[in-house]
Design a protein around this motif. Structure first.
Motif, PDB file in Angstrom:
ATOM      1  N   LEU A   1       0.840  -1.470   0.081  1.00 43.39           N
ATOM      2  CA  LEU A   1      -0.034   0.059   0.215  1.00 43.39           C
ATOM      3  C   LEU A   1       0.836   1.157   0.164  1.00 43.39           C
ATOM      4  CD1 LEU A   1      -2.879   0.943   0.314  1.00 43.39           C
ATOM      5  CD2 LEU A   1      -2.400   0.928   2.788  1.00 43.39           C
ATOM      6  N   VAL A   2       1.966   1.385   0.674  1.00 45.96           N
ATOM      7  CA  VAL A   2       3.006   2.314   0.898  1.00 45.96           C
ATOM      8  C   VAL A   2       4.288   2.072   0.357  1.00 45.96           C
ATOM      9  CG1 VAL A   2       3.714   3.818   2.454  1.00 45.96           C
ATOM     10  CG2 VAL A   2       1.451   3.096   2.842  1.00 45.96           C
ATOM     11  N   THR A   3       5.034   2.795  -0.420  1.00 42.24           N
ATOM     12  CA  THR A   3       6.375   2.742  -0.925  1.00 42.24           C
ATOM     13  C   THR A   3       7.244   2.682   0.195  1.00 42.24           C
ATOM     14  OG1 THR A   3       7.045   4.888  -1.197  1.00 42.24           O
ATOM     15  CG2 THR A   3       5.610   3.756  -2.992  1.00 42.24           C
ATOM     16  N   PRO A   4       8.364   2.169   0.256  1.00 39.52           N
ATOM     17  CA  PRO A   4       9.553   2.381   1.288  1.00 39.52           C
ATOM     18  C   PRO A   4       9.815   3.790   1.865  1.00 39.52           C
ATOM     19  CG  PRO A   4      10.205   0.935  -0.194  1.00 39.52           C
ATOM     20  CD  PRO A   4       8.948   1.377  -0.841  1.00 39.52           C
ATOM     21  N   THR A   5       9.506   4.847   0.826  1.00 36.23           N
ATOM     22  CA  THR A   5       9.605   6.091   1.142  1.00 36.23           C
ATOM     23  C   THR A   5       8.455   6.846   1.570  1.00 36.23           C
ATOM     24  OG1 THR A   5       9.336   6.769  -1.397  1.00 36.23           O
ATOM     25  CG2 THR A   5      11.639   6.431  -0.425  1.00 36.23           C
ATOM     26  N   MET A   6       7.479   5.961   2.005  1.00 36.72           N
ATOM     27  CA  MET A   6       6.067   6.556   2.521  1.00 36.72           C
ATOM     28  C   MET A   6       5.096   7.291   1.543  1.00 36.72           C
ATOM     29  SD  MET A   6       6.375   4.979   5.217  1.00 36.72           S
ATOM     30  CE  MET A   6       4.757   5.625   5.930  1.00 36.72           C
ATOM     31  N   LYS A   7       5.501   7.031   0.232  1.00 34.27           N
ATOM     32  CA  LYS A   7       4.336   7.537  -0.649  1.00 34.27           C
ATOM     33  C   LYS A   7       3.412   6.301  -0.754  1.00 34.27           C
ATOM     34  CE  LYS A   7       7.642  10.379  -3.429  1.00 34.27           C
ATOM     35  NZ  LYS A   7       8.921   9.830  -2.769  1.00 34.27           N
ATOM     36  N   LEU A   8       2.035   7.230  -0.949  1.00 31.74           N
ATOM     37  CA  LEU A   8       0.948   6.237  -0.876  1.00 31.74           C
ATOM     38  C   LEU A   8       0.879   5.764  -2.642  1.00 31.74           C
ATOM     39  CD1 LEU A   8      -1.275   5.373   1.130  1.00 31.74           C
ATOM     40  CD2 LEU A   8      -2.747   7.137   0.138  1.00 31.74           C
ATOM     41  N   LYS A   9       0.288   4.427  -2.554  1.00 37.63           N
ATOM     42  CA  LYS A   9       0.060   3.857  -3.848  1.00 37.63           C
ATOM     43  C   LYS A   9      -1.421   4.128  -4.244  1.00 37.63           C
ATOM     44  CE  LYS A   9       3.700   0.467  -3.508  1.00 37.63           C
ATOM     45  NZ  LYS A   9       4.162  -1.065  -3.814  1.00 37.63           N
ATOM     46  N   ARG A  10      -1.548   5.157  -4.677  1.00 40.64           N
ATOM     47  CA  ARG A  10      -3.001   5.557  -5.095  1.00 40.64           C
ATOM     48  C   ARG A  10      -3.917   4.589  -5.632  1.00 40.64           C
ATOM     49  NH1 ARG A  10      -3.190  11.567  -5.109  1.00 40.64           N
ATOM     50  NH2 ARG A  10      -5.381  11.478  -6.145  1.00 40.64           N
ATOM     51  N   SER A  11      -3.297   4.034  -6.615  1.00 41.39           N
ATOM     52  CA  SER A  11      -4.403   2.702  -7.443  1.00 41.39           C
ATOM     53  C   SER A  11      -4.817   1.810  -6.533  1.00 41.39           C
ATOM     54  CB  SER A  11      -3.503   2.312  -8.763  1.00 41.39           C
ATOM     55  OG  SER A  11      -2.326   1.554  -8.266  1.00 41.39           O
ATOM     56  N   VAL A  12      -3.829   1.175  -5.451  1.00 41.60           N
ATOM     57  CA  VAL A  12      -4.118   0.444  -4.401  1.00 41.60           C
ATOM     58  C   VAL A  12      -5.158   0.592  -3.449  1.00 41.60           C
ATOM     59  CG1 VAL A  12      -2.793  -1.360  -2.926  1.00 41.60           C
ATOM     60  CG2 VAL A  12      -1.376  -0.633  -4.988  1.00 41.60           C
ATOM     61  N   VAL A  13      -5.036   1.825  -3.116  1.00 40.64           N
ATOM     62  CA  VAL A  13      -5.812   2.605  -2.347  1.00 40.64           C
ATOM     63  C   VAL A  13      -7.079   2.569  -2.642  1.00 40.64           C
ATOM     64  CG1 VAL A  13      -6.412   4.701  -1.145  1.00 40.64           C
ATOM     65  CG2 VAL A  13      -3.936   3.992  -1.146  1.00 40.64           C
ATOM     66  N   LEU A  14      -7.374   2.927  -4.017  1.00 41.27           N
ATOM     67  CA  LEU A  14      -8.671   3.247  -4.871  1.00 41.27           C
ATOM     68  C   LEU A  14      -9.296   1.754  -4.737  1.00 41.27           C
ATOM     69  CD1 LEU A  14      -8.067   6.317  -6.949  1.00 41.27           C
ATOM     70  CD2 LEU A  14      -9.204   6.121  -4.786  1.00 41.27           C
ATOM     71  N   ASP A  15      -8.341   0.805  -5.233  1.00 38.41           N
ATOM     72  CA  ASP A  15      -8.877  -0.664  -5.332  1.00 38.41           C
ATOM     73  C   ASP A  15      -9.364  -1.134  -4.101  1.00 38.41           C
ATOM     74  OD1 ASP A  15      -9.235  -2.852  -6.922  1.00 38.41           O
ATOM     75  OD2 ASP A  15      -7.624  -3.591  -5.740  1.00 38.41           O
ATOM     76  N   ARG A  16      -8.517  -1.172  -2.926  1.00 38.71           N
ATOM     77  CA  ARG A  16      -9.014  -1.639  -1.729  1.00 38.71           C
ATOM     78  C   ARG A  16     -10.033  -0.993  -1.149  1.00 38.71           C
ATOM     79  NH1 ARG A  16      -3.339  -3.213   1.614  1.00 38.71           N
ATOM     80  NH2 ARG A  16      -2.449  -4.330  -0.092  1.00 38.71           N
ATOM     81  N   ALA A  17     -10.165   0.338  -1.306  1.00 32.05           N
ATOM     82  CA  ALA A  17     -11.436   1.124  -0.915  1.00 32.05           C
ATOM     83  C   ALA A  17     -12.361   1.503  -1.890  1.00 32.05           C
ATOM     84  CB  ALA A  17     -10.713   2.489  -0.158  1.00 32.05           C
ATOM     85  N   GLY A  18     -12.596   0.581  -2.711  1.00 30.27           N
ATOM     86  CA  GLY A  18     -13.478   0.687  -3.884  1.00 30.27           C
ATOM     87  C   GLY A  18     -14.966   0.991  -3.316  1.00 30.27           C
ATOM     88  N   ALA A  19     -15.322   0.156  -2.488  1.00 32.38           N
ATOM     89  CA  ALA A  19     -16.682   0.237  -1.767  1.00 32.38           C
ATOM     90  C   ALA A  19     -16.931   1.392  -1.261  1.00 32.38           C
ATOM     91  CB  ALA A  19     -17.060  -1.017  -0.929  1.00 32.38           C
ATOM     92  N   THR A  20     -15.941   1.818  -0.428  1.00 28.82           N
ATOM     93  CA  THR A  20     -15.871   3.266   0.258  1.00 28.82           C
ATOM     94  C   THR A  20     -16.344   4.415  -0.683  1.00 28.82           C
ATOM     95  OG1 THR A  20     -14.675   2.238   2.210  1.00 28.82           O
ATOM     96  CG2 THR A  20     -14.817   4.644   1.985  1.00 28.82           C
ATOM     97  N   VAL A  21     -15.509   4.459  -1.720  1.00 27.65           N
ATOM     98  CA  VAL A  21     -15.380   5.500  -2.953  1.00 27.65           C
ATOM     99  C   VAL A  21     -16.771   5.418  -3.296  1.00 27.65           C
ATOM    100  CG1 VAL A  21     -14.370   6.160  -5.001  1.00 27.65           C
ATOM    101  CG2 VAL A  21     -12.981   5.429  -3.156  1.00 27.65           C
ATOM    102  N   GLU A  22     -17.403   4.182  -3.757  1.00 31.93           N
ATOM    103  CA  GLU A  22     -18.623   4.240  -4.559  1.00 31.93           C
ATOM    104  C   GLU A  22     -19.755   4.784  -3.571  1.00 31.93           C
ATOM    105  OE1 GLU A  22     -19.285   3.640  -7.400  1.00 31.93           O
ATOM    106  OE2 GLU A  22     -17.192   3.420  -7.954  1.00 31.93           O
ATOM    107  N   ASP A  23     -19.412   4.557  -2.185  1.00 27.77           N
ATOM    108  CA  ASP A  23     -20.313   5.057  -1.365  1.00 27.77           C
ATOM    109  C   ASP A  23     -20.561   6.687  -1.321  1.00 27.77           C
ATOM    110  OD1 ASP A  23     -21.336   2.776  -0.520  1.00 27.77           O
ATOM    111  OD2 ASP A  23     -20.056   2.739   1.204  1.00 27.77           O
ATOM    112  N   LEU A  24     -19.256   7.375  -1.804  1.00 30.37           N
ATOM    113  CA  LEU A  24     -19.395   8.602  -1.846  1.00 30.37           C
ATOM    114  C   LEU A  24     -20.165   9.312  -2.780  1.00 30.37           C
ATOM    115  CD1 LEU A  24     -15.736   9.163  -1.233  1.00 30.37           C
ATOM    116  CD2 LEU A  24     -17.308   9.655   0.426  1.00 30.37           C
ATOM    117  N   TYR A  25     -20.572   8.404  -3.807  1.00 34.76           N
ATOM    118  CA  TYR A  25     -21.493   8.959  -4.843  1.00 34.76           C
ATOM    119  C   TYR A  25     -22.749   8.435  -4.816  1.00 34.76           C
ATOM    120  CZ  TYR A  25     -16.997  10.887  -6.356  1.00 34.76           C
ATOM    121  OH  TYR A  25     -15.866  11.658  -6.348  1.00 34.76           O
ATOM    122  N   LEU A  26     -23.351   7.834  -3.670  1.00 41.45           N
ATOM    123  CA  LEU A  26     -24.641   7.261  -3.668  1.00 41.45           C
ATOM    124  C   LEU A  26     -25.581   8.415  -3.421  1.00 41.45           C
ATOM    125  CD1 LEU A  26     -24.047   3.998  -1.776  1.00 41.45           C
ATOM    126  CD2 LEU A  26     -24.438   4.176  -4.156  1.00 41.45           C
TER     127      LEU A  26
END
Length: 609
Positions: free
Chosen positions: A584-609
């Motif tokens: 989820l996070v690189t060794p330099t503490m940068k967030l992998k956006r695509s991984v976050v959006l994939d794992r939190a897909g249901a949460t993201v979809e809820d934002l558009y209900l």
């Protein structure tokens, strides 16, 4: 302005490769203390190591590499936490004519396997026996004639001491022939990018890249990096920024201490008392947040707020004076600054050891107010920018010419150009020539410039102002193109928010995920009398605590006030994630956006209900 250049300050003609930096330093100052190494003696916890002692250790280990069968050009992998032995192994590999392949100590077995195989590593060094076992398993899966994995752990078998013992028969003449075998244009290291947006790529950096950066940056920052100063390196040495800094300090005579655990840095500063530090913005945010928390404990939050605004105002004044502007006297500001210096600022400087003259911030965007705050308390922050492909720093502010909100001008020997699409392009002494896999070079260069993938612009002084990542641009369903960086950085200024991720690709409005900082959030929850459960890997779990959401709503509102209406976030979710998860996070503490959006897909979809 679409292009800015700075002429080189250093001549590389007298150097054959990076090892000449150490050779020159031993010749000029053999007895100068180059390192401070942690020891077991409570009365003297840090043991001084002179340049000569370091050189002797490097040469002895290099002989061991040669005796074991390392040939000129062979790759040697190093996987270890930041420590003195990392520096020894790095330089010893170059003295043996090898190419260094750094591996983050937190890398997964599959990542280690991939790097070892792709780079063709012949010998590997692990910081611990566990690291060595991982490396040995990866070596065993290759077809190359490998020479095994060794460890820095003195209590184990197969140690660096054992390698040194094997090299006693190698003569000084043999070592010198090997040390001088690499030219400036030969590969010095292969650094695998951490891959926030795709598969890791092997970046081939030459001895010329390192020499050019080390000598030019040392010349540009000689007032900071010199024999009278010292620093603490706690960033991963697998990252090119930390290794570049180490070489600059070594060549300039600046004393170095290593810390493998960043959480111990503050407790150690009082002993080591550094004059210079390199940090990521999150460290500065936490220092400021800790001061605010202590003020709150003493019922001084309102006073602290005034102290913070006074420091920022003082920082603005200092920057305007740097720019040569006439600033009228402000007796009220002067008196407030003097008062708050006695009450707060002096204590903050003491927390940092009491001698820090400058801090270099890199790795992520630094909020302008945070930079101005530290300038105002008497510790100027120099913000810089660079990538692995540019051998770390590409641009940087200079002492006496700091402009908050910019990452400075191109450093000596480098050129920055802005493409028609707003992308930052780079060319010059530190810019690499290509990836290990030529297929990765496709689309990486244009007209001799490296495409950084970052968006930016140049001001009328040739200073670079970053606007975000090209791949992070969001296009909403109504055709609006949004660069999320400014909004995200503003929200991340709240100590509770580790990462802010704006979303809205193809959607009618913008939303966001606010990824909590576990330590700060749990401390806040305890003070607020609420309970927030911890996260278990690999979940990203939404937190719906009303008090927490109300607190963060203020950060969202403040960020929205900074951007145009079309760039404002309408809804957000607060989530906990495992920030130690390297998926989820690189060794330099940068967030992998695509991984976050994939794992939190249901949460993201809820934002558009």
């Amino acid at each position: 302005m679409i292009e800015s250049s700075t002429p080189p300050l250093a001549d590389l003609d007298g150097y054959r490769n990076v090892t000449d930096l150490l050779v020159a330093r031993v010749t000029s100052a053999p007895d100068h203390v180059a390192f401070e190494v942690a020891g077991a003696d409570a009365a003297a916890p840090w043991r001084p190591i002179t340049t000569r002692e370091f050189s002797d250790r490097v040469r002895a280990l290099a002989k061991g590499f040669i005796a074991e069968g390392i040939q000129a050009g062979d790759p040697i992998a190093i996987m270890a936490p930041t420590r003195y032995e990392w520096a020894v192994a790095d330089l010893a590999s170059w003295f043996a004519g090898a190419v260094v392949v750094p591996i983050y100590e937190t890398s997964s077995p599959s990542q280690v396997d991939a790097i070892i195989a792709d780079a063709g590593v012949r010998l590997a060094i692990g910081g611990t026996t566990e690291h060595a076992a991982l490396l040995q398993a990866a070596l065993a899966k290759t077809d190359a004639g490998t020479l095994g994995a060794w460890t820095m752990d003195a209590a184990a078998s197969g140690t660096l001491t054992d390698l040194v013992a094997r090299g006693v028969a190698v003569t000084d003449d043999e070592l010198e022939a090997r040390r001088s075998s690499a030219s400036q244009d030969d590969a010095a290291t292969i650094v695998y990018t951490s891959g926030t947006t795709g598969e890791p790529k092997g970046v081939v950096l030459t001895h010329r890249n390192f020499l050019g950066q080390v000598l030019n940056i040392a010349a540009a920052y000689h007032e900071i990096v010199n024999e009278s100063g010292n620093t603490v390196i706690f960033l991963p040495l697998a990252h090119v920024l930390a290794r570049g800094l180490q070489l600059i300090c070594l060549a300039s005579g600046m004393r170095i201490a290593h810390l493998s655990d960043p959480s111990t840095v503050v407790a150690t500063l009082d002993t080591l008392r550094p004059t210079f530090l390199v940090v990521v913005p999150r460290v500065l945010q936490k220092i400021q947040a800790a001061a605010a928390d202590k003020a709150a404990e003493k019922k001084l939050s309102a006073v602290w707020a005034k102290a913070r605004s006074t420091a920022i105002a003082w920082g603005i004044r200092a920057e305007r004076m740097d720019a040569g502007r006439r600033i009228p006297k402000d007796l009220g500001l002067t008196l407030r600054h003097r008062f708050f210096d006695a009450l707060f600022y002096r204590r903050l400087r003491t927390v940092m050891g009491g001698r820090v003259g400058y801090i270099l911030s890199g790795g992520a965007a630094l909020e302008s107010d945070l930079s101005l705050f530290f300038r105002g308390i008497g510790v100027p922050v120099i913000e810089g920018y660079g990538l692995t492909e540019t051998t770390a720093p590409l641009t940087g502010n200079l002492p006496g010419r700091i402009a908050s909100g910019s990452v400075g001008s191109p450093l000596p020997g480098l050129t920055v150009r802005i493409s028609d699409a707003g992308e930052v392009l780079a060319r010059g002494i530190g810019v690499f020539g290509g990836y290990r896999n030529p297929a990765h070079d496709e689309g990486a260069f244009v007209d001799g410039f490296f495409r950084t993938g970052d968006l930016g612009r140049l001001d009328d002084q040739g200073r670079l102002i970053l606007d975000g990542r090209l791949k992070d641009v969001i296009v909403t369903s109504n055709g609006k193109t949004i660069v999320p960086t400014r909004w995200e950085s503003a929200v991340e200024a709240d100590p509770l928010v580790s990462h802010a991720v704006m979303v809205g690709e193809g959607k009618p409005y913008l939303s966001a995920l606010l990824v909590l900082d576990p330590e700060q959030t749990l401390a806040w929850a305890a003070a607020a009398g609420t309970s927030i459960p911890a996260v278990t890997q690999p979940d990203i779990r939404e937190i719906t605590d009303p008090a927490l959401r109300a607190h963060l709503q203020r950060a969202v509102d403040a960020a929205n006030a900074l951007v145009a209406r079309s760039e404002q976030v309408r809804r957000f979710s607060v989530v906990f994630a495992d920030l130690e998860d390297r998926g989820l996070v690189t060794p330099t503490m940068k967030l992998k956006r695509s991984v976050v959006l994939d794992r939190a897909g249901a949460t993201v979809e809820d934002l558009y209900l």
